[in-house]
Design an enzyme around this catalytic site. Structure first.
Site, PDB file in Angstrom:
ATOM      1  N   SER A  82       0.843  -1.198   0.000  1.00  0.00           N
ATOM      2  CA  SER A  82       0.000   0.000   0.000  1.00  0.00           C
ATOM      3  C   SER A  82       0.876   1.244   0.000  1.00  0.00           C
ATOM      4  O   SER A  82       1.988   1.230   0.519  1.00  0.00           O
ATOM      5  CB  SER A  82      -0.886   0.017   1.244  1.00  0.00           C
ATOM      6  N   ASP A  83       0.368   2.320  -0.601  1.00  0.00           N
ATOM      7  CA  ASP A  83       0.992   3.619  -0.375  1.00  0.00           C
ATOM      8  C   ASP A  83       0.789   3.932   1.114  1.00  0.00           C
ATOM      9  O   ASP A  83      -0.039   3.314   1.785  1.00  0.00           O
ATOM     10  CB  ASP A  83       0.356   4.682  -1.278  1.00  0.00           C
ATOM     11  N   TRP A  84       1.551   4.888   1.619  1.00  0.00           N
ATOM     12  CA  TRP A  84       1.570   5.165   3.059  1.00  0.00           C
ATOM     13  C   TRP A  84       0.209   5.710   3.531  1.00  0.00           C
ATOM     14  O   TRP A  84      -0.172   6.806   3.168  1.00  0.00           O
ATOM     15  CB  TRP A  84       2.719   6.133   3.353  1.00  0.00           C
ATOM     16  N   GLN A  85      -0.489   4.912   4.274  1.00  0.00           N
ATOM     17  CA  GLN A  85      -1.854   5.198   4.747  1.00  0.00           C
ATOM     18  C   GLN A  85      -2.923   5.010   3.671  1.00  0.00           C
ATOM     19  O   GLN A  85      -4.044   5.477   3.827  1.00  0.00           O
ATOM     20  CB  GLN A  85      -1.984   6.616   5.340  1.00  0.00           C
ATOM     21  N   ALA A  86      -2.593   4.298   2.616  1.00  0.00           N
ATOM     22  CA  ALA A  86      -3.606   4.009   1.592  1.00  0.00           C
ATOM     23  C   ALA A  86      -4.328   2.696   1.886  1.00  0.00           C
ATOM     24  O   ALA A  86      -5.173   2.260   1.121  1.00  0.00           O
ATOM     25  CB  ALA A  86      -2.979   3.952   0.203  1.00  0.00           C
TER      26      ALA A  86
END
Ligand code: NAG
Ligand code: NAG
Ligand code: NAG
Ligand code: NAG
Ligand code: NAG
Ligand code: NAG
Ligand code: NAG
Ligand code: NAG
Ligand code: NAG
Ligand code: NAG
Ligand code: NAG
Length: 863
Positions: free
Chosen positions: A281-285
């Site tokens: 995941s992208d950071w906090q996605a």
């Protein structure tokens, strides 16, 4: 100012709802998540991964999949370790142009400059050099290259991290970059998957910070044809190149989040493209525990739900979800196998060194767990990993400098009587090149954009520095620099005396969490910054030899002055990195003959591009709906379709010599008919059923807010700390999502990057190219195809190479067309087809200078 903007936003929103209803597109479910099979070149790696994972317990597997939390370890992201196996935590580090948050590293030219080189060799060399630096700092996964955004609209904030808005240019250069990185033992992570075409609204909390009251990320609503023929295309090349990791994006696609979307992840990426590595995941996605696991996500980054909450959708929740039977064990086994297969594929088992830097400090000593300020020790060994990469950086920078106009004044010889250098963009950042965090300001010369896709400069050679030393060394002329764009009378005085004036202008962009001069990631306009147009006009009004140099993140409007008779030359140097000045001087003084071509179109107006980012929410406080109504018609395809004359077209660039193209030949090859892939997968394999203690080991000392795979209660509901725990699975487990029986293969799938038949060569094309001038130089022959259908673009790029020729030298450029190159996506058949429409091949040196053409006859090849 702020209120004014808000009222504009309201008016725009009102107009949008009045005239165009957002489509509220829907993303169909696709389950179960395909398990890796070890197909193609992955076989060895897959075997080793299977052997490794088969020895792991559940909590050890979970450790591989879940980050330990934001700033809890040295890298921007790290998963848990497996101490029992002597396996250290995997380290993920930004970014696409070098190592972010580290010292003694190289700040390479940005991706958009690689795009401008049109050179597969240079893309590979830069990838290799970047990979070697990451490897030597102890990084396992480089968070790059970027091909999403592709560049739907020219104002997109992060377009410069990638290679330009053409899928074939992008696809070729991303492949070479990936090979370069992975050949030296580092996993590449191609990003952001997918349709991540604007910064604005990509994350609701960020948007709220800018005053937009929205509750969800925007949705990129993309039809199936556009997805395949445009945005997914370079990802297919990345998968074919063996990329180990893919990062899912912040945005939604058809109203389903990038990392929760079963259609894009399960069907397109793992099913159709046959991706064997892992999705992080992208950071906090990461948005849901069970849902995202079943939708294909394999690694949660940075592991906590939000930065430093100490809670995770995975970690203990993943352990629990497998234990309570909601997520089948095979899915977690598949996550672990995919991660370890990527690890073995690039031979991390042989190339891994200890992590010897720390993202959160440039000091030698600091916190081991910076987020919570726990532990203390030597965290940064300050290892210099640059080697001779400055040579690569300089080469890419000079090879990416596009000569857009030249009335015969370039190259200069350094003995001009009086050279004026004008513009802040020629000089230093008075605060120092790394003074603004993540390059979030516009001080001095622009050599990269801003955001997570940056690196600290080891040094930054400014244009003025390089040009002044050149002239000083020659010992003949005068050179005077004025760096203040607003010092009009001083500028006029210097320019009036000069025989040649070099005017430097810029326009930057970057990632959405930083706003520079009101540009909240995306550019708020396409004009030059800091009075750039006026600066050029002032100089040109007084000096009949005005050379304009632009450092910009993408196209800017040059309509005001590009045809001014006193503007004798125009250069676009993009975002050239640390060697900026040296590389520019190489071109200006003729040591390097420019051979770059513009990787995007330079329109006369912003409207000519047809689309811009969605600027105002158009669905109340719900997710803004970004309807990709323009379909495949972005950049040059749009200009061609509308018959709009650009100022400089896609693929255009001049040289100090000239070239002639002649003698196009097309040979059709024997090929097998295209066969849809048929058959079934194996059933989902389980790797090791070794169960272990799920509770925290007694006496274990926890780092605060750190994500561990263990539970702190034997009661699963209590351990989950989730008030919604135990809802009936029908509410969040989609039908078929846990089915581990064998599954039908997709007709368009079957190999890395899709059906192997797509990559079969159907035609060979050759063209003779001759250097007809007096200097050795590079030309970029570009092959375009007209697919011939009523909904097709006039032409689409399908092949290119950069070749060097001596004066008078001729060469036969040979290239080929694969079945994919001449196919369209058929959304009904869910496969590629070669349509019956007559097709034509063009070869030229820009998208509008198509010098040679020949028909492609279907009778000559079995399509
Ligand atoms: C999005 O919706 C469009 C229109 O219905 C459809 O063609 C496309 O396949 C969908 N894509 C995804 C990823 O859901
Ligand atoms: C998970 O990783 C952490 C370090 O990141 C380590 O302390 C812990 O022992 C690991 N757990 C297992 C089950 O290996
Ligand atoms: C944002 O929208 C929500 C729901 O529509 C509303 O309840 C809330 O008051 C709004 N917040 C602001 C700051 O306008
Ligand atoms: C488990 O996930 C839920 C959200 O789905 C979250 O609220 C909870 O804090 C998580 N539990 C742990 C122990 O991290
Ligand atoms: C299983 O565990 C997950 C993760 O904590 C939780 O979200 C889910 O509600 C649980 N399901 C059941 C049926 O208990
Ligand atoms: C650097 O940039 C910042 C932010 O844009 C600005 O406020 C500052 O004045 C600039 N400093 C110099 C020395 O140019
Ligand atoms: C466009 O944006 C730049 C950078 O913020 C600014 O300097 C310039 O004045 C703007 N141009 C116009 C025409 O508003
Ligand atoms: C071009 O420069 C000369 C000075 O060299 C100046 O006299 C002339 O007016 C300029 N031309 C224009 C169109 O500005
Ligand atoms: C500029 O004007 C000077 C003086 O008239 C002339 O010698 C020179 O050739 C001109 N330069 C260009 C590039 O036109
Ligand atoms: C694990 O257990 C499952 C179901 O009980 C079984 O089918 C599988 O063969 C076992 N795998 C291994 C590697 O022991
Ligand atoms: C374990 O439980 C305690 C409360 O009993 C809580 O404060 C702590 O955050 C929990 N830790 C984890 C990792 O779930």
């Amino acid at each position: 100012m702020w209120l004014g903007w808000l009222s504009v936003a309201v008016v725009l929103a009102a107009r949008a709802t009045a005239t165009e209803q957002p489509s509220w597109a829907y993303s169909p479910p696709y389950y179960p998540s395909p398990w890796a099979s070890g197909q193609g070149e992955w076989e060895d790696a897959y075997d080793k991964a299977r052997t490794f994972v088969s020895q792991l317990t559940l909590t050890e597997k979970v450790n591989l999949t879940t980050g330990v939390g934001w700033m809890e370890e040295a890298c921007v992201g790290q998963v848990g370790a497996i101490p029992r196996m002597g396996f250290r935590s995997l380290c993920m580090q930004d970014g696409p142009l070098g190592i972010r948050f580290a010292d003694y590293v190289t700040a390479f030219p940005a991706g958009i400059n690689v795009g401008a080189t049109w050179s597969k060799d240079l893309a590979y060399l830069r990838g290799r050099a970047m990979g070697a630096e990451q490897r030597d700092k102890g990084v396992d996964v480089q968070l790059g290259p970027a091909i999403g955004p592709l560049g739907r609209s020219p104002d997109g904030g992060r377009n410069w991290e990638g290679f330009g808005p053409d899928p074939v240019l992008s696809g070729n250069l991303v492949s070479q970059t990936i090979k370069g990185i992975q050949d030296v033992g580092v996993i590449a992570c191609v990003k952001h998957f997918i349709a991540n075409e604007q910064e604005r609204f990509r994350q609701a909390p960020e948007a709220r910070g800018y005053g937009f009251n929205i509750s969800e990320s925007s949705s990129s609503n993309v039809d199936d044809v556009t997805m395949h023929e445009l945005y997914l295309w370079p990802f297919a090349d990345a998968v074919r190149a063996g990329v180990g990791a893919v990062m899912c994006s912040y945005n939604q696609i058809n109203n389903s989040y990038g990392c929760s979307n079963s259609y894009t992840q399960n069907k397109l990426l793992k099913g159709e493209l046959g991706f064997q590595g892992f999705i992080m995941s992208d950071w906090q996605a990461h948005h849901s525990g069970v849902g995202d696991a079943l939708a294909g996500l394999d690694m949660s980054m940075p592991g906590d739900t939000l930065f430093l909450t100490g809670r995770s959708y995975w970690g203990p929740n993943l352990t629990i979800a497998v234990t309570n039977g909601t997520i089948p064990q095979w899915r977690v086994d598949d996550m672990a196998v995919r991660i370890m297969a990527a690890y073995y594929k690039v031979h991390r088992d042989r190339s891994q060194v200890p992590i010897n830097f720390n993202s959160w400090t440039r000091n030698e000593f600091g916190y081991l767990h910076a987020g919570v300020q726990e532990g203390y020790g030597r965290v940064n060994e300050k290892i210099n990993v640059r080697g001779r990469h400055a040579v690569v950086a300089r080469k890419v920078a000079s090879a990416s400098t596009v000569l857009l106009k030249n009335n015969g004044v370039l190259p200069l010889n350094g003995k001009e009587d009086f050279t004026a250098i004008v513009g802040e963009d020629a000089g230093p950042n008075l605060w120092g090149p790394n003074s603004c965090p993540d390059r979030g300001c516009a001080n001095g010369t622009l050599a990269m954009g801003w955001g997570s896709g940056t690196a600290d400069f080891p040094y930054l050679v400014t244009p003025a520095q390089a040009i002044e030393s050149e002239i000083a060394l020659k010992g003949v002329g005068n050179v005077m620099s004025v760096f203040d764009n607003y010092a009009t009378s001083q500028i006029k005085s210097v320019v009036s005396q000069s025989t040649v004036s070099l005017v430097f202008v810029n326009a930057g962009s970057g990632e959405g969490y930083i706003s520079v001069d009101g540009n909240e990631g995306d550019r708020k306009n396409l004009t030059l910054w800091k009075n750039g147009d006026e600066l050029v006009e002032t100089v040109a009004s007084l000096c009949n030899n005005t050379i304009v140099v632009m450092h910009t993140a993408g196209p800017v409007l040059v309509d005001k002055w590009y045809d001014h008779p006193n503007v004798t030359a125009i250069l676009w140097a993009g975002l050239p990195g640390q060697e900026s000045g040296n590389a520019l001087a190489d071109v200006i003084y003729g040591r390097v003959n420019p051979g770059a071509k513009s990787p995007f179109t330079w329109g006369k107006t912003a409207e000519d591009y047809g689309v811009s980012i969605l600027k105002a929410p158009n669905a109340g406080t719900k997710a803004p709906q970004v309807d990709f109504k323009e379909g495949i018609f972005i950049d040059y395809r749009r200009f061609d379709k509308m018959n709009t004359e650009p100022i400089y077209e896609f693929g255009f660039g001049l040289s100090y010599t000239t070239f002639a193209f002649s003698d196009i030949r097309i040979e059709s090859l024997q090929a097998e008919p295209y066969a849809p892939t048929e058959g079934y997968t194996t059933p989902a394999p389980n790797f090791g059923n070794s169960s272990d203690e799920l509770q925290f080991p007694s006496g274990f000392s926890q780092v605060r807010l750190y994500i561990y795979p263990w539970l702190n209660s034997t009661n699963l509901k209590e351990a989950s700390m989730d008030p919604e725990y135990g809802l009936p699975t029908e509410e969040y487990v989609p039908p078929g999502a846990t089915d581990g029986r064998s599954q039908p293969l997709l007709a368009a799938g079957g190999g890395p990057g899709g059906n192997p038949g797509l990559y079969e060569e159907l035609f060979k094309v050759s063209v003779t190219i001759t250097n007809t001038g007096k200097k050795t130089g590079d030309e970029v022959p570009q092959l375009y195809v007209s697919l011939g259908g009523p909904n097709d673009a006039k032409v689409v790029l399908r092949g290119f190479d950069r070749i060097t020729l001596r004066p008078g030298q001729s060469t036969v450029w040979r290239t080929s067309l694969t079945r994919r190159d001449i196919s369209n996506w058929d959304p009904v058949a869910q496969n590629w087809v070669v349509t019956a429409h007559p097709k034509t091949v063009y070869v030229g040196n820009s998208s509008r200078n198509l010098l040679l053409s020949a028909p492609l006859t279907s009778s000559s090849a079995r399509l």
